[in-house]
Write a protein that holds these residues in place. Sequence first.
Motif, PDB file in Angstrom:
ATOM      1  N   GLY A 102       0.824  -1.213   0.000  1.00 54.01           N
ATOM      2  CA  GLY A 102       0.000   0.000   0.000  1.00 54.01           C
ATOM      3  C   GLY A 102       0.852   1.254   0.000  1.00 54.01           C
ATOM      4  O   GLY A 102       0.595   2.197  -0.750  1.00 54.01           O
ATOM      5  N   LEU A 116       2.273   1.764  -3.464  1.00 57.15           N
ATOM      6  CA  LEU A 116       1.261   2.281  -4.395  1.00 57.15           C
ATOM      7  C   LEU A 116       1.069   3.773  -4.182  1.00 57.15           C
ATOM      8  O   LEU A 116       0.983   4.562  -5.132  1.00 57.15           O
ATOM      9  CB  LEU A 116      -0.043   1.521  -4.161  1.00 57.15           C
ATOM     10  N   ILE A 140       1.646   6.888  -6.841  1.00 56.82           N
ATOM     11  CA  ILE A 140       0.614   7.873  -7.185  1.00 56.82           C
ATOM     12  C   ILE A 140       1.115   9.287  -6.887  1.00 56.82           C
ATOM     13  O   ILE A 140       0.922  10.216  -7.674  1.00 56.82           O
ATOM     14  CB  ILE A 140      -0.684   7.568  -6.407  1.00 56.82           C
ATOM     15  N   PHE A 191       1.421  12.615  -9.337  1.00 58.10           N
ATOM     16  CA  PHE A 191       0.860  13.942  -9.077  1.00 58.10           C
ATOM     17  C   PHE A 191       1.946  15.009  -8.968  1.00 58.10           C
ATOM     18  O   PHE A 191       1.700  16.173  -9.271  1.00 58.10           O
ATOM     19  CB  PHE A 191      -0.007  13.920  -7.820  1.00 58.10           C
ATOM     20  N   LEU A 234       2.334  16.299 -12.268  1.00 61.81           N
ATOM     21  CA  LEU A 234       1.150  17.077 -12.664  1.00 61.81           C
ATOM     22  C   LEU A 234       1.209  18.473 -12.059  1.00 61.81           C
ATOM     23  O   LEU A 234       0.940  19.474 -12.718  1.00 61.81           O
ATOM     24  CB  LEU A 234      -0.112  16.351 -12.196  1.00 61.81           C
ATOM     25  N   PHE A 280       0.787  14.575 -15.906  1.00 66.44           N
ATOM     26  CA  PHE A 280       0.788  13.474 -14.965  1.00 66.44           C
ATOM     27  C   PHE A 280       1.954  12.551 -15.282  1.00 66.44           C
ATOM     28  O   PHE A 280       2.199  12.229 -16.441  1.00 66.44           O
ATOM     29  CB  PHE A 280      -0.540  12.719 -15.083  1.00 66.44           C
ATOM     30  N   MET A 331      -6.277  18.028 -18.516  1.00 61.89           N
ATOM     31  CA  MET A 331      -5.348  17.009 -18.003  1.00 61.89           C
ATOM     32  C   MET A 331      -5.887  16.378 -16.717  1.00 61.89           C
ATOM     33  O   MET A 331      -6.114  15.179 -16.646  1.00 61.89           O
ATOM     34  CB  MET A 331      -4.011  17.703 -17.727  1.00 61.89           C
ATOM     35  N   THR A 332      -6.136  17.242 -15.715  1.00 60.73           N
ATOM     36  CA  THR A 332      -6.632  16.738 -14.427  1.00 60.73           C
ATOM     37  C   THR A 332      -7.963  16.015 -14.598  1.00 60.73           C
ATOM     38  O   THR A 332      -8.200  14.985 -13.970  1.00 60.73           O
ATOM     39  CB  THR A 332      -6.828  17.899 -13.439  1.00 60.73           C
ATOM     40  N   ILE A 372      -7.358  12.495 -15.805  1.00 57.84           N
ATOM     41  CA  ILE A 372      -6.646  11.593 -14.898  1.00 57.84           C
ATOM     42  C   ILE A 372      -7.491  11.228 -13.691  1.00 57.84           C
ATOM     43  O   ILE A 372      -7.452  10.093 -13.227  1.00 57.84           O
ATOM     44  CB  ILE A 372      -5.335  12.234 -14.448  1.00 57.84           C
ATOM     45  N   ALA A 410      -7.177   8.129 -11.246  1.00 54.91           N
ATOM     46  CA  ALA A 410      -6.350   8.323 -10.060  1.00 54.91           C
ATOM     47  C   ALA A 410      -7.168   8.294  -8.776  1.00 54.91           C
ATOM     48  O   ALA A 410      -6.702   7.761  -7.767  1.00 54.91           O
ATOM     49  CB  ALA A 410      -5.597   9.647 -10.164  1.00 54.91           C
ATOM     50  N   LEU A 465      -7.872   4.732  -7.671  1.00 54.75           N
ATOM     51  CA  LEU A 465      -6.608   4.080  -7.288  1.00 54.75           C
ATOM     52  C   LEU A 465      -6.138   4.576  -5.925  1.00 54.75           C
ATOM     53  O   LEU A 465      -5.714   3.789  -5.071  1.00 54.75           O
ATOM     54  CB  LEU A 465      -5.523   4.354  -8.331  1.00 54.75           C
ATOM     55  N   LEU A 466      -6.252   5.890  -5.731  1.00 45.71           N
ATOM     56  CA  LEU A 466      -5.867   6.473  -4.445  1.00 45.71           C
ATOM     57  C   LEU A 466      -6.770   5.938  -3.335  1.00 45.71           C
ATOM     58  O   LEU A 466      -6.302   5.583  -2.248  1.00 45.71           O
ATOM     59  CB  LEU A 466      -5.975   7.992  -4.544  1.00 45.71           C
ATOM     60  N   THR A 491      -5.745   2.496  -2.442  1.00 48.14           N
ATOM     61  CA  THR A 491      -4.526   2.498  -1.628  1.00 48.14           C
ATOM     62  C   THR A 491      -4.833   2.842  -0.185  1.00 48.14           C
ATOM     63  O   THR A 491      -4.354   2.178   0.746  1.00 48.14           O
ATOM     64  CB  THR A 491      -3.535   3.525  -2.194  1.00 48.14           C
TER      65      THR A 491
END
Lengths: 146, 493
Positions: A71, A74, A78, A82, A85, A91, B1-2, B5, B9, B12-13, B16
């Motif tokens: 975790g 991961l 991520i 970001f 970004l 990204f 863009m944001t 994503i 994202a 996925l976040l 996690t």
Amino acid sequence: MNSLVLSTITRILAPLLLVFSVFILLRGHNDPGGGFIGGLIAAIAFILISKAEGRRQAMVALRVRPLSIAGTGLLMAIVAGFWGLIAKGAFLKGIWPLIVYNADGSKGGLPIGSILLFDLGVFLVVIGGVCGIFFNLEKAVGEDTD
Amino acid sequence: MTLLISPIAIPLLTATLCLLLRDSRAAMRVVSLLGTFALAYAGALLYLNVETAGPISAQMGGWDGPFGITLVADLLSATLVMLTGLVGLFVVIFGYSDLTFGEERNGHMVFAQVLLAGVCGAFLAGDLFNLYVWFEVMLIASFGLLVVGGKSIQIDGAVKYVGLNLIATTAMLAGIGLIYGASGGLNLAHLHQLLDGRSGEPAVLMAAALLLFAFATKSAMFPLFFWLPAAYHTPSHTTSTLFAALLTKVGVYTLLRVFTLVFDLQHPLIQSLLWVSGVLTLAVGVFGAIHEVQARRVLAFLVMVSIGIMTLGMAAGDVAALKGTLLYLMQTLIVTAALFMAVGCVAYLSGTERLDEMGGLWRSHPVVGGLFVLVMLGVAGIPPTSGFWPKVVLIDAFASEQHWGLVIAVALGSLGTLYAVMRLFSAAFWQEPKAPLPGLMLDFNRAAPMTALAVLVVGLGVSAEFLIQVADSASASLMDPKLYVERVLGARE
């Protein structure tokens, strides 16, 4: 398994494997290698310990529970995405805060940045994932035979 | 863009965070609710943006297309992402009551979020290889979701599911390899240019066949449907709802996307394959739904009926039929979720899933019965529900092209569906129950999402203009992807 040969060799091999896995992780920056294969090598070290000394000992060596490692990895990947970004507007864009450009146009400094963070994330996901799966399988087999 | 994503994202976040917080059930619940809410919000923002500004694309890491990782959203994918977020939100709330402690502890929420990320990724992927990656993400997550309950029947279903789907994704990878060898590109928009006028070449046709096989398996078309009725009734109702609403639809979406942008949907070989497969999918779905006595197996076959109808729409292949197909695709996402959730509620109230043991719910739960009728009408496609309009559009399109066989197939399919859901309804609500009912009441977490979905089914039927307009412009841009290609590759060529 109680084998003197295996546990003696493991005591030498496991630290070597761990150091080698970090080497492979860092080598992956420009050459074959990287987080995935490095993570697999590190996982082999812990699997070797669990084969030689038992699953409990391997868990102790790992210190943190495998899935928590995965975790965290991961999360790091991520965050690396970001970072690009926020800093450069794309990204997963590579960010190199420690690279300096010299007056003659050559690059200096350390190539450490969001890419390494991402790779480190992959490294941890693979260690956590593989160890998690292996320990659970080991547990299931142990319950059957006991 | 944001915008592009965040639908990937955010889940996925969330996954996690759920993984890291897995010791606390309450924390996982809060995080997954907030995450799914954020996903639905991001989907709505994406839709609004694409609706006004046209297709948008983004390159990951700033590497330009056609070689970078591209995410694209046109009106079709944006709408589907929005609906995915919405269904995800309802499913998460439903799961609060429906899931057992063991399922939550074994990581149901983590896998569900990864599945949502995979589905949104597949909707937004701009190149074939990433499409494959998202398919794999979905496959792993759905395997996890199928087995978190840990019962042997679930493992059995999961093995069949993963077995067939693994073959499909391998075929897909082989097809992608062929395409890359033949054309030197993987980006969908780039392939559109590279393969222009080459649809008859053996390598291209072979790749098309492999990808058709893969997508047909994903969407459970005849004869590749076995995994669906084998697996959909084994996990929790929450998981079944999530699967039925999203997974087969991803298959249909990718088929539509790839076979309009890269390959030629109107190639006679592909047309005839889709014709035969569509009619047989429809027939197997209807007969299976009439034959089964286990409620969720009936529903699994009803999912196949909807896939059959969409396949027939693709088999006709002209703009009007595609419009009907897209309309069907969007509304069936909501309707299927509503149906599986309604059956989840009914099974909870009657304590069994077997049609011959259920009964008597009308007396004790008339409101649930009323909502069930609405959902049922939606599935059968009877006004005033949303299921009605796509069938009108489709039959109109078939009739204007003189495809009378397709008209009859869709009409008979609808009739069979109506019979199957009526059978379900009368078994659960009217028949005398064998054993006394457990005497339970629906709690908020089950009742609220089911009611919301049933209202949505009727609302999208009454104000159908919204989805019809989306389907209209989305089908037009599928048939003429000039703007899509331009927005991905830039206007330089």
